[in-house]
Each structure stands twice: as structure tokens, then as C-alpha cells.
Write an enzyme that holds these catalytic residues in place. Structure first.
Site, PDB file in Angstrom:
ATOM      1  N   GLY A  82       0.832  -1.196   0.000  1.00  0.00           N
ATOM      2  CA  GLY A  82       0.000   0.000   0.000  1.00  0.00           C
ATOM      3  C   GLY A  82       0.865   1.244   0.000  1.00  0.00           C
ATOM      4  O   GLY A  82       2.076   1.190   0.210  1.00  0.00           O
ATOM      5  N   SER A 108       5.493   4.370   1.213  1.00  0.00           N
ATOM      6  CA  SER A 108       4.815   3.139   0.836  1.00  0.00           C
ATOM      7  C   SER A 108       5.208   2.038   1.802  1.00  0.00           C
ATOM      8  O   SER A 108       6.159   2.155   2.572  1.00  0.00           O
ATOM      9  CB  SER A 108       5.181   2.754  -0.600  1.00  0.00           C
ATOM     10  OG  SER A 108       6.579   2.539  -0.707  1.00  0.00           O
ATOM     11  N   ASP A 125      -3.196  10.150  15.153  1.00  0.00           N
ATOM     12  CA  ASP A 125      -3.721   9.604  13.886  1.00  0.00           C
ATOM     13  C   ASP A 125      -4.385   8.257  14.133  1.00  0.00           C
ATOM     14  O   ASP A 125      -4.249   7.331  13.332  1.00  0.00           O
ATOM     15  CB  ASP A 125      -2.587   9.466  12.866  1.00  0.00           C
ATOM     16  CG  ASP A 125      -3.133   9.277  11.448  1.00  0.00           C
ATOM     17  OD1 ASP A 125      -4.356   9.456  11.261  1.00  0.00           O
ATOM     18  OD2 ASP A 125      -2.355   8.941  10.551  1.00  0.00           O
TER      19      ASP A 125
END
Length: 874
Positions: free
Chosen positions: A504, A510, A634
Site C-alpha cells: 500500500g 509506501s 492519527d
């Protein structure tokens, strides 16, 4: 001839058939008193089962009051009855039978309804000026006839009976009065409705006035009040730029409709409007002033006087602010809204760099050397968007600029230097020729076979193949010594890693599948998080390695642990690419797992007990982090991973911060944040605490209960703050029990100190988990490997002027008033919020796998692909 004979025989046969069927009884005329019963009859012979239809005034009658009687096999009789005759039953009736496509009809009969007179024209209300004469009309009819009409005016009989229709002439009245008429015949008297004579007057004030603002237009609507018994013809609208300011020319519109559209209004301005309406008598009073505010628009002009100041340490950019000013008697709008930020974009080497946002009209950028030959442009931004870009400014060193200005003075020196060089060249040629003669003379006496006294080896190879790159070390990165010492014992040589397909991509890089070999030749499957290739400073690498440094100290079953750090050396590049090595999570991220349970090729059921277990795992991991003074910033389902035992591990600490003093962290640099998971105070002031992580945990609970839906469906990122400040929150999912929703709702209190701690959330969730029956032992559907044999996986994306109301669910003792006020934008902080911000370490498409198989350097090729920059849509 034979055809004609056949047609003739058919016509003869048809005529014989027509003559063989007939009506033996027909309906007859009847006069009936209203309210009585009437019955009509027909008889027909010649067919075994004829379909006899009753007709009235040319229309078929469908009624249950119809009867059919068989007199003999080819003789039928039918009746149509009306139990209580009314005036509408009067008319012409007959019977019909269809035979061989032809319609056979009986003779018609009339039903006449006799009774008291029925009205053809009843008196209507009349509106007239005071003293003005007018006529009143009344018409009624029988049977029986004749019908005479008597008028009543103001409760008194007016005159005697007159034949219907009757017209009463009234000379005039000065006040409202009632009237009606009474027609009579031999059967009795009927009484009409009561009418009223109204005296016309001026209209009253208007009713409700409303408006709808769209862009620079306003649609004004109003409802008329009492019209004064006279139709409104026009309405006058007065518009001004706010109370007490200049009034614009009046606008007269015809009505109805009672609305008007004002176009081309000034953006971000206050206006006031009022309306009055007119009839044939006069005008109504003006309605109260209604105030409204036009929305903001993107600025119409670019900032001017864009300059730069370059020093050894930093680059300072400055520009003039946009204003609204009077120009030649006309207001010239530039800003057209409340300034949110200035957007700075820059280009270097033909490639666009990440834009930056600044609150003030000056930008200080450190590391001046990396901005040489860069082109900058600036634009002003409001909530509606950004305006045009300024003229580009090329950043050049001072010496280069001075050289450009003095280039014209160099020609003289250049010519002089060329002359000197020519003379020196001629002198060298003479010397070389003389030296050559001496060499030739000396070689004539050289001994044969003598060794060469001097030899040398070439200091540089001209081999076209690149040499093998040396292993990178932490010393070559330029990071601080504390971070380097902390990561030294987890540094893994790049040669021990074999990179595989991409799992991903995200905002910062990445994630790839990889195989890690150890020194004893054993190995394990791991996941490698790789920073983007466009890094150009040690600070970018240091930011990535800080995440690894955090994870090195984590030792908890619900927090992902660090395996090591490696550095990928790039040819012809000074800085390597950092790679963070993490455990490989078999079942991928939690968001993709939940999404596949609903939308996969083979959907499966996840029990409520397991969903609560997911929440417990996340809460325990976050409790561990909060005890270590770590703010995640997050937390979301996409950043929680599922291992082979279906336990959830909190991951992705790219935005994490360690609190060294106090209990909060203030965001002061450009970063891209997941708006729909961010707490209210973080959106307002860029302040992050453990309580803001609790807010994100509540949103993650909502994601789990909805099986991976995107929060706040239908609400744009730029609208989230206004949505939350009004007291709105995520709605209760359809299958979510009330006690679970109550827990997640408590995480969204507008006052941070009123939110539960992670330990309290763990206690509540454990109680809920204990109430549920144990899940079945065999649940194979939960252990779904999202990876297929060929490396393909399923895609994970689905992609007021009033004060805010503080609802009961968030009331908390001891709330200070200033805790309810937040700034929309924190002063001095660069703003960079927005986008849907879905960077998922999850499934990839087969095209990426194919590219990584055929690329000689899969890392260098694939990690060049970046997602589109996500900056707040200001």
C-alpha cells in the site's frame, strides 16, 4: 366473382342476425321527487347471454344497483335502480348491446328530479369602495318551475320576489354587510350561502419575510398580510448595505409571485432589506429590516510587491496584503472574504513542491541553500478558495544577481584577458618546440633495455558500469546524536532485506512485503515502511526515524513493535532512503477487514462480541501509549493492524509526538492531518492531548460498528469544523446498541477534560464484553486472508450566526466559559489540513505487483508514485 358472392352471403346472414335480435322493453320517462327511489328497465331477446350496458348522458354506468333476470334462454331483462334520487341523477338513460361488432341501443328515457330549487349561481363576496354601487346575482331552477328569488341584505328583506335569475342593484354601503338570497318554487324554499360586502382598504404589514443566499445572489421571499380586500399589484423593495449605510435604489416588482432575486451583490458584506406592497387603495407599511450576510469568495487579485531576502541561514519572502479600497468612487474588492491564509507554491528543477500556508504576509524558510534557483508564487486564500497567483519570483544568490547587473562591465576585461591568453599561448608553443628538440637529442644516447625510471597508475577508472554502492550508516544522515545512538543497535544492513510487492501507499511513503535474513541464514516475513524518494534534507529523514525510535521502546501486545531500521543507498544521491522494518500482519489493517466483511466477494458476519474485543485491544494499546506520554494524533481503523491471532495492534506513529512537559502538544509546522478523526480543540487551536486521542478512539469505535464506513458521510472536510461547533456528532449506527453508542458519544465532549480516560473506557468495554454470551468456538469466516495466491487483493477504499448549542450529553461540572471558545485558525501556525486522508497499509492492485516483478530496482520505481497532495480546501 366468387369473392363477391361470398361477401353478399355474409351481408345477408348479418342482416338476418340483426333482425333476429331486438329490445322487447325500453325505459320510460319518469319525474321523481328528490330523495325518492326510481327504477328503469330494459328487456332484450335473440342472444343466449347478452351483455346489456346502461348508459347515462353518453357515459357507461357502473353500479351495484343493477339486476339481470332470465325470462327464457334467449330473452333477458335488466333493471337499474337509484335508491335516493338527487339532482345529479337527472338525465337521459338507455341500454346498449354489442352484437357482431355493432351496437344496438334502446330508445332513451329521461329522469327528471323535482324538488326545491337548486342553485346555478350563488351570491359571492363583494369588495367595493365605500359608497360605490354594485350588483348581486342569484340564479336557481326547478323542476318544478317557476322559481322566484327573495333578497336579504343586512338581516332585512330587500324588496319582493323576482323571477330567477335575479340581479340586485345596491347603491352603495359604507361598512361591511352580510347578504343572501332565497329562491322558491312549488316544492319549497332554498337558502343560499351568506355573502359579505367588504369595504376596500390599504393592505396591512407583510407576514414572514425570508431569504436564501447563494454565491453573490439573494432570493428574497415574503408572504402578504391582510390585502385590504383588494388584490396586491406591486411591491417595493428597499436594499441597503447594512443598517445606517448607503441605501440602494428602490426596486418595484409585480406580484405574484412574492419573491425577487438580487444579483451581483458584494461578497462578504452585510445587507439589510425591507418590503412593502400596494393595492388600488394605497401602500402597506414597510416590513422590519431583515439583515443578511453574503458568503465569502475567492480573492480577485494576487498579492503585490512579492519580494525575497536571502541570507546564509534562511530565505524570507514578503508581499503586500490585499485590501478593500475606494477607487475612483467605486469600491474595488480584492480580498472578498476573511483572510484565512496565504498559499505559497514553489517550483524547483521543473518539479512542483508541496505548497505551504502562512497566516501573515511573510514567510521565513530555513535552509536557504536548498532554495537556489527556485521559483515562488503566492496567492491569498479565504474559506471559499484561493485567488490568482502572483508573478513568479526567482530566488538567486546575491553574487549571481550582482554578476547579472555588472555583466555589461565585463566585456572590456574579457577582451583584455583574451589578448593576454593569446600571447601566453604563443610563448608556450615556442617553449614546447625547443623542449622537443632537447628530448630527441637525449634519446639518441639512451641505453637499450633500460628500465623506465618513473611509472604511474591511473587515479580514475572510465568504466561505464556503476560501482557497487557501500552500505549506509547512521553517521551519514546528519541526524542528532541522541536519535542516532537510540537506533544504532536496531540498524539492519540492506543486503539482508529482499523487497517484494507493494502492500500500500500513504502520505509519507509506501509499505512493501519483504523477507529478512538473519546472520545464521534463517529468515522471516516482514513489512517495510519506506519514505518517499523526493526527500532532500536530513530533517525529512529524521522525522521518519523518530517514528521508529518511538516504536523501539514499545512492548505491549496491542502496540506494533519495531524489528529494525535499514537505509537504502541511491546512486548519485547524497542521502539514503530510510526503511522501517515492522512485523508482517497477516490479516492487514482493521478498516479493510471490516470493509471486506460487508462488501467483499464473500461477505461474512463479525459478532458483536468480537467487535467489542477489537475496541478493547485498541483501548489497551492507547492506554499503554498514554502512560508513556505518547500522543498518537492519527488513531483510526486504517492504522490498526490484525495479526494472525486476530488481535489488534495500534500502528502508524508518523504523526505521534512525545510530551516532555505539560500535558499538551501544539502543532506548529506544516503537516497533513485526518480532519474527520481530529478533536474539536485540535481543529481550532492545533493543540493535541491524550483527550484528543480519546476523541479519535470514539470515531474508530463508530468505524468498527459500521463495518468500515467513512465518518460524517455527506459532510466535506472543509465543513467539519462548522458541523461540530454547532453540536452535531456522528449518528448512532443502525445495528449499534445504545450502551455502545453512549460510550463513543462520551468521547466527543466539546470540553476535553469531560471525556473519559482510556482506563475508564477499558472498564466500560470489559463490562459490555462480559454481558455477551461467549462467541461460538468455530468461526472460520473471521480468519480471512485478504491476500490471494496471485498477490491480488480487494480494494479497500469506498470512498450561522447563531451561537453553538452545548447539548445535555456534554454538560460537565466546572466548565469554564473560555473553554467553549476556540479560534478557527491558530495564530502563527502554518495551516495544512484537508483531504479525505486515507493512507491505508493494505491491499494493492495486481498492476503494482507486475511492475515490481519486472523492475530491476522495484523500490526506486514504485516509491516514486505519490498520492495527490491534500491541503485544506481554504
Amino acid at each position: 366473382m366468387e369473392v363477391s358472392l361470398c361477401i353478399l352471403l355474409f351481408l345477408l346472414h348479418f342482416n338476418e342476425g340483426i333482425h333476429g335480435v331486438r329490445f322487447t322493453q325500453k325505459p320510460f320517462h319518469q319525474t321523481v321527487t328528490q330523495g325518492n327511489m326510481v327504477r328503469l328497465g330494459c328487456a332484450f331477446e335473440g342472444l343466449s347471454e347478452p351483455e346489456i350496458i346502461w348508459m347515462k348522458d353518453g357515459e357507461k354506468l357502473f353500479s351495484t344497483d343493477q339486476m339481470y333476470i332470465t325470462l327464457d334462454p334467449y330473452h333477458w331483462e335488466t333493471f337499474h335502480s337509484v335508491k335516493s334520487v338527487q339532482q345529479q341523477d337527472a338525465g337521459k338513460y338507455w341500454c346498449e348491446v354489442e352484437y357482431h361488432g355493432a351496437i344496438i341501443s334502446s330508445e332513451p328515457a329521461w329522469i327528471t328530479v323535482a324538488g326545491v330549487p337548486h342553485f346555478g349561481v350563488e351570491p359571492e363576496d363583494v369588495a367595493a369602495f365605500a359608497g360605490e354601487s354594485f350588483n348581486l346575482t342569484c340564479a336557481a331552477s326547478g323542476p318544478p318551475e317557476p322559481v322566484e328569488v327573495l333578497w336579504w341584505l343586512g338581516g332585512e328583506q330587500n324588496g319582493d320576489f323576482t323571477p330567477s335569475p335575479s340581479v340586485l342593484f345596491v347603491k352603495g354601503v359604507n361598512e361591511s354587510i352580510k347578504f343572501h338570497c332565497e329562491p322558491r318554487n312549488a316544492r319549497g324554499i332554498s337558502v343560499s350561502r351568506t355573502g359579505t360586502v367588504h369595504i376596500k382598504a390599504r393592505p396591512d404589514s407583510l407576514g414572514r419575510t425570508g431569504h436564501h443566499v447563494s454565491d453573490f445572489n439573494i432570493t428574497l421571499t415574503w408572504s402578504p398580510g391582510f390585502t385590504g380586500h383588494s388584490q396586491l399589484s406591486t411591491c417595493t423593495i428597499q436594499l441597503s448595505r447594512g443598517p445606517g449605510e448607503v441605501k440602494l435604489p428602490d426596486v418595484v416588482v409585480e406580484v405574484p409571485p412574492f419573491q425577487h432575486v438580487f444579483e451581483g451583490l458584494r461578497s462578504y458584506s452585510n445587507y439589510s432589506v425591507r418590503v412593502r406592497c400596494d393595492n388600488e387603495v394605497g401602500s402597506s407599511p414597510f416590513s422590519p429590516w431583515v439583515d443578511f450576510h453574503t458568503p465569502q469568495a475567492a480573492p480577485s487579485a494576487a498579492p503585490k510587491n512579492f519580494t525575497f531576502d536571502l541570507s546564509e541561514q534562511q530565505l524570507t519572502l514578503s508581499w503586500a496584503t490585499l485590501e478593500q479600497e475606494e477607487l475612483r468612487g467605486r469600491l474595488q474588492e480584492e480580498l472578498r472574504g476573511r483572510l484565512l491564509a496565504y498559499k505559497l507554491q514553489w517550483n524547483q528543477g521543473g518539479e512542483s513542491q508541496d505548497p505551504l500556508l502562512f497566516k501573515e504576509n511573510v514567510a521565513h524558510l530555513s535552509g536557504a541553500g536548498r532554495f537556489f534557483n527556485a521559483t515562488f508564487q503566492v496567492a491569498a486564500c479565504t474559506m471559499a478558495g484561493c485567488g490568482p497567483w502572483s508573478q513568479p519570483v526567482l530566488v538567486m544568490p546575491v553574487s549571481a544577481m550582482q554578476a547579472q547587473t555588472q555583466r555589461g562591465h565585463m566585456w572590456v576585461g574579457l577582451l583584455f584577458g583574451l589578448l593576454v591568453a593569446t600571447m601566453v599561448g604563443l610563448l608556450l608553443i615556442v617553449l614546447i618546440r625547443n623542449r622537443g628538440k632537447e628530448t630527441q637529442f637525449g634519446s639518441a644516447f639512451a641505453a637499450q633495455g633500460a628500465e623506465v625510471p618513473v611509472s604511474f597508475t591511473a587515479a580514475r577508472s572510465f568504466n561505464r558500469q556503476f560501482p557497487e554502492l557501500p552500505e549506509s550508516t547512521l553517521d551519514s544522515l546528519g541526524i542528532n546524536s541522541d536519535l542516532k545512538a537510540k537506533l544504532q543497535d536496531v540498524l539492519i544492513f540492506e543486503r539482508l532485506l529482499t523487497l517484494g510487492r507493494m502492500l500500500g501507499k500513504g502520505e509519507f511513503g509506501s509499505v512493501r512485503e519483504a523477507f529478512l535474513k538473519s546472520e545464521n541464514n534463517s529468515g522471516q516475513k516482514v513489512a517495510v515502511k519506506v519514505l518517499k524518494t523526493d526527500i532532500n534534507s536530513s530533517s525529512d529523514i529524521e522525522q521518519c526515524l523518530k517514528e521508529a525510535a518511538y516504536m523501539k521502546d514499545f512492548h505491549h501486545p496491542n502496540v506494533i513493535q519495531l524489528i529494525g531500521v535499514s537505509l537504502h543507498r541511491r546512486a548519485q544521491q547524497r542521502l539514503p532512503i530510510p526503511m522501517v522494518i515492522l512485523p508482517f500482519m497477516k490479516h492487514g489493517d482493521l478498516h479493510t477487514f471490516l470493509l471486506m466483511s460487508r462488501l467483499g466477494d464473500e461477505p461474512f458476519t463479525v459478532s458483536q462480541q468480537i467487535l467489542i474485543q477489537f475496541m478493547l485491544d485498541i483501548a489497551r494499546g492507547m492506554e499503554y501509549l498514554s502512560n508513556k506520554n505518547i500522543i498518537h494524533r492519527d488513531l483510526a481503523a486504517r492504522n490498526c493492524m490484525l495479526n494472525e491471532n486476530m488481535s489488534v495492534c495500534v500502528a502508524d506513529f508518523g504523526l505521534s509526538k512525545k510530551i516532555y512537559s505539560g500535558d499538551y502538544y501544539r502543532q506548529g509546522s506544516v503537516s497533513k492531518l485526518p480532519v474527520k478523526w481530529i478533536a474539536l480543540e485540535s481543529l481550532a487551536d492545533n493543540v493535541y492531548t491524550t483527550q484528543s486521542d480519546v476523541w479519535a478512539f470514539g470515531v474508530t469505535m463508530w468505524e468498527i460498528m459500521t463495518r468500515g464506513q467513512t465518518p460524517y458521510p455527506g459532510v466535506e472536510n472543509s465543513e467539519i469544523y462548522e458541523y461540530l461547533i454547532k453540536g452535531e456528532r456522528l449518528k448512532q449506527p443502525p445495528d449499534c446498541p445504545a450502551d455502545i453508542y453512549e460510550i463513543m458519544h462520551s468521547c466527543w465532549s466539546p470540553v476535553p477534560k469531560c471525556r473519559p480516560s482510556f482506563q475508564h473506557l477499558i472498564d466500560q468495554l470489559e463490562l459490555l464484553w462480559a454481558k455477551l454470551n461467549p462467541a461460538p468456538v468455530k468461526e472460520p469466516l473471521l480468519y480471512v486472508n485478504l491476500e490471494e495466491e496471485d498477490g491480488e487483493q480487494a480494494n479497500s477504499g469506498t470512498r450561522s450566526s447563531e451561537e453553538p448549542s452545548w447539548g445535555v450529553p456534554w454538560q460537565c461540572a466546572g466548565i469554564e466559559e473560555d473553554e467553549k471558545d476556540w479560534l478557527m485558525v491558530s495564530s502563527g501556525a502554518a495551516l495544512a489540513i484537508g483531504g479525505d486522508y486515507r493512507y491505508i497499509i493494505g491491499p494493492s492492485v495486481s498492476a503494482i505487483d507486475e511492475e515490481s516483478r519486472h523492475s530491476e530496482d522495484g523500490l526506486s520505481e514504485d516509491i516514486r508514485e505519490e498520492e495527490e497532495d491534500v491541503i485544506i480546501n481554504v
